[in-house]
Design an enzyme around this catalytic site. Structure first.
Site, short mmCIF file in Angstrom:
data_model
loop_
_atom_site.label_atom_id
_atom_site.label_comp_id
_atom_site.label_asym_id
_atom_site.label_seq_id
_atom_site.Cartn_x
_atom_site.Cartn_y
_atom_site.Cartn_z
N THR A 18 -38.86 25.98 -6.59
CA THR A 18 -37.47 26.28 -6.28
C THR A 18 -37.15 25.85 -4.86
O THR A 18 -38.05 25.66 -4.05
CB THR A 18 -37.14 27.78 -6.50
OG1 THR A 18 -35.74 27.94 -6.60
CG2 THR A 18 -37.69 28.66 -5.40
N CYS A 23 -30.68 32.17 -0.48
CA CYS A 23 -31.28 32.89 -1.60
C CYS A 23 -32.69 33.36 -1.25
O CYS A 23 -33.31 32.89 -0.29
CB CYS A 23 -31.37 31.99 -2.83
SG CYS A 23 -29.78 31.60 -3.57
N HIS A 40 -35.24 33.80 -8.47
CA HIS A 40 -34.43 33.15 -7.43
C HIS A 40 -33.08 33.83 -7.50
O HIS A 40 -32.39 33.73 -8.52
CB HIS A 40 -34.33 31.65 -7.76
CG HIS A 40 -33.52 30.85 -6.79
ND1 HIS A 40 -33.78 29.53 -6.56
CD2 HIS A 40 -32.46 31.15 -6.00
CE1 HIS A 40 -32.91 29.05 -5.68
NE2 HIS A 40 -32.08 30.04 -5.33
#
Length: 175
Positions: A18, A23, A40
């Site tokens: 990711t 985030c 996430h």
């Protein structure tokens, strides 16, 4: 590849990837059962204080409960879970400090649920690319340089606008 709002649990050899700006991603595994996963998430909104009962925090709670419940259903045990957290960068130059709010949420959530963070790289000003191997617990992280910031910031802004406009749905099983 794990995108904002997603999670994945694996009970076999796997590579989860990711890219994080504001985030946060939690990488959690049971080293004995060899099962683990990654989520996430981004807390939407511009709340000055994010509490566990706030509307925004429900996204983080849902993301964490989904991942943890998935690991437990695949054979993991709560008392053996190894937790590593990343992200929460303040990649947008404004006073909202969205990344810091996400980092504060994940630390408070894990502490309140009785989990210990074994490794973290939270906050700062740069986005990160995370590669996680849930069967071994190995994490490779690379901080991205400013030329990559705009793409991550644009993706997260689109996602934040989408979730801020949508009602919070879904069941949460607290354990």
């Amino acid at each position: 590849k794990i995108l904002p709002g997603e999670y994945f649990v694996a009970n076999r050899e796997a590579l989860l990837v990711t890219v994080l700006g504001s985030c946060v991603a939690a990488c959690i595994r049971d080293p004995i059962a060899k099962v683990g996963g990654m989520n996430h998430f981004l807390l939407p909104g511009n709340d000055l204080v994010i509490t566990e009962l706030s509307e925004a925090a429900r996204y983080g709670v849902f993301a964490m409960e989904s991942l943890i419940n998935g690991i437990l259903k695949a054979g993991g045990r709560k008392d053996r879970l190894e937790v590593k957290v990343f992200g929460g960068g303040n990649v947008i130059n404004n006073s909202q400090r969205i990344g810091s709010k996400n980092a504060e949420f994940i630390r408070k959530f894990l502490k309140s649920e009785g989990y210990r963070i074994v490794s973290e790289d939270l906050e700062g000003t740069l986005p990160r690319r995370i590669h996680y191997y849930p069967d071994t617990g190995k994490v490779m992280m690379r901080k991205l340089h400013r030329k990559d910031d705009l793409r991550v910031v644009e993706e997260e802004t689109r996602y934040r606008n989408t979730i801020a406009a949508a009602p919070v749905e879904g069941d949460i099983d607290l354990f």
